[in-house]
Enzyme design. Sequence first.
Site, mmCIF file in Angstrom:
data_model
loop_
_atom_site.group_PDB
_atom_site.id
_atom_site.type_symbol
_atom_site.label_atom_id
_atom_site.label_comp_id
_atom_site.label_asym_id
_atom_site.label_seq_id
_atom_site.Cartn_x
_atom_site.Cartn_y
_atom_site.Cartn_z
ATOM 1 N N THR A 153 59.755 8.161 4.991
ATOM 2 C CA THR A 153 59.567 8.849 6.262
ATOM 3 C C THR A 153 58.240 9.757 5.986
ATOM 4 O O THR A 153 57.405 9.887 6.920
ATOM 5 C CB THR A 153 60.554 9.989 6.547
ATOM 6 O OG1 THR A 153 61.900 9.601 6.766
ATOM 7 C CG2 THR A 153 60.154 11.219 7.333
ATOM 8 N N SER A 165 59.942 2.497 0.875
ATOM 9 C CA SER A 165 60.883 3.247 0.438
ATOM 10 C C SER A 165 61.621 2.816 -0.773
ATOM 11 O O SER A 165 62.276 1.560 -0.620
ATOM 12 C CB SER A 165 61.742 3.961 1.474
ATOM 13 O OG SER A 165 62.717 4.634 0.784
ATOM 14 N N GLY A 166 61.624 3.439 -2.063
ATOM 15 C CA GLY A 166 62.225 2.894 -3.136
ATOM 16 C C GLY A 166 63.766 2.713 -3.049
ATOM 17 O O GLY A 166 64.281 1.881 -3.548
ATOM 18 N N CYS A 211 79.943 7.475 18.538
ATOM 19 C CA CYS A 211 80.711 8.481 17.746
ATOM 20 C C CYS A 211 80.344 8.750 16.288
ATOM 21 O O CYS A 211 80.635 9.753 15.888
ATOM 22 C CB CYS A 211 81.998 7.986 18.111
ATOM 23 S SG CYS A 211 82.967 8.554 19.305
#
Lengths: 390, 291
Positions: free
Chosen positions: A72, A198-199, A324
Amino acid sequence: MKEIYLDNNATTKVDEAVFEEMRPYFCELYGNPSSMHFFGGQVQQKVDEARKRVAALLGASPDEIIFTACGTESDNAAIRSALEVFPEKRHVITSRVEHPAVLTQCRNLTQKGYRVTEIGVDSEGQLDMAELKAAVDADTAIVSLMYANNETGVIFPIEEAAAIAKAKGVLFHTDAVQAVGKVPINLAASKIDLLSLSGHKLHAPKGIGVLYLRRGTPFRPFMVGGHQEKSRRAGTENAAAIIALGKACELAGQNMAIENTQVKALRDRLQTELMARIPHARINGGAAERLPNTLNIAFEFVEGEAILLLLNELGICASSGSACTSGSLEPSHVLRAMGVPFTCAHGSIRFSLSRYTTAGEIDTVIRELPPIIAHLRQMSPFGREFLKKQ
Amino acid sequence: MWDYTPTVKEHFLNPRNVGDIPDADAVGEVGSLACGDALKLYLKLDDDKDKIVDAKFQTFGCASAIASSSALTEMVKGKTLDEALAISNQDIAEFLGGLPEEKMHCSVMGQEALEVAIAKYRGHEVKPHDHDHDHGPAYPDQEGTIVCKCFGITDVFLKKVIETNKLTTAEQVTHFTKAGGGCGGCIPRIKELIAEVMGKQESEEPRKRPEKLSNMKKMQMIQEVLERDIRPLLWADGGDLELIDIDGPKVQVAFRKACAGCSSSGFTSRVVEQKLRDLVAEDIVVEEVAA
């Protein structure tokens, strides 16, 4: 109850060899890599070694690797940098099926007066290349498109997309969080300017990411302060995690063939058997090129969370694109963008495998899932109507 | 992962009364395949056509939808139709030991199916159920103007749920009814409806501090004011509060989420204290604790 973990697109197990590599860097070799003394210096050497290992997996140069905290952060840094470097440009291009790390940032940009184009996908989740070609213009600061989709595994023709951007002199970023380690990437022969990874998606720990920045690409740092990462990302390095990521990338390179043979064979077996045993099921993105480990399958007349919780009772961990499970009321934005009918989108389940997945585990899912779907369909008014017609 | 109570889990894993009643006296159907949850409720009455002697259900939906349906069928058995109509969605949620707020619409769906079944049995006109199109209606409202176009929910229905459940934020209304959970275009109107209902409540019954209170009653009132008047205000700003202890006039609270560590928490404490003094007892002292 032994768990059967089939949610590797959410996160992966840390490889034990990776853990052993990082272990000394907590209590023994805990120096700050920026320190001048030998104690920090030996950590710096290991961080440099990790940088080389990451670069090797990506076909990049070590100085093009910036360590960050996560995918991110890398995604945010890439887009934000482009807008700062080209303040006169007010247009960003992305797709409708991006991870929230990109999509949320882009949607926030519209509130700051930027123009954001979200390229659509077809019913198989594949990028509309004509729409992309038409969208890139002189006002575009950056094109940011994911390499592979986290929910369906659909792989975008990312080199073709990068070429479209570069032909008009526009920066190109790809969120390759799901792709790195699963499909070969060679950035030396690529037109990609920026890439995020990302690791924890490739058997390294959580809390470590990378932003690849092609040499010569203009860049403004997201985090400022000290001179770490050549002043491109301030903040003391997460040395142990960086070292772990280096080892994980080395292992990912060695295991790439396994991902594309053994893991893919297990995924295909799961897909074939479930489709044979459960009527009114469909593969989301099934006709597109996909990651070898991902299966997104929809079951009509039942709801995803109920399936997921019944699997959970048997120790089987999967994920759902149903509304949901996310607390929202609409099913996954990816499935909606693909035009998957609501009747299917609500009952979609994602299985994501890893090199640790065994044939026995897949056999268990093949055995246990059909009666779960039958049970829920028996309870569902729509399922009962359907079963009566059978 | 949702945090379900053991009762919700039990009713989800071992639902009671699944199925249909071929010669049912009343059938109520709400929700749709497109909306993500639906319930078809069957009721069988005794020979006098007064008491419910059997109830069965078919549900398409998540764990809480299935558990709410199962609970509802257990709750209505043995009740007269009027007694059954008195069951609120909160009663269903309480039967289950509570539901996550995001799932409260499942309990509302149960109550609504019951109302539709009984209305149809009593010969009231009910719109034909339709679940073929891509969205809604979530609940077959009989009157009013559509507010949420995504789920086909009317202002009359929303006001009823807002009033019954004392909802104070648009987010809560979405959790309880689904309205606003699609495109979000109706959220301003939902806020207006909340204001209308709250205004009506205030004008109907101005609340006053009681003259005298037993210790038990005082503790109950403190909890009620915190739940009804304070926490919804804090939720609106992403914060929350937890009641830690009551010792005589001393009320200890801990701030949570955005309120925890907020530089204005001292001010918030005073607001809480004033509200409790206005509505419960004038000697109340609010203390913020770290617990």
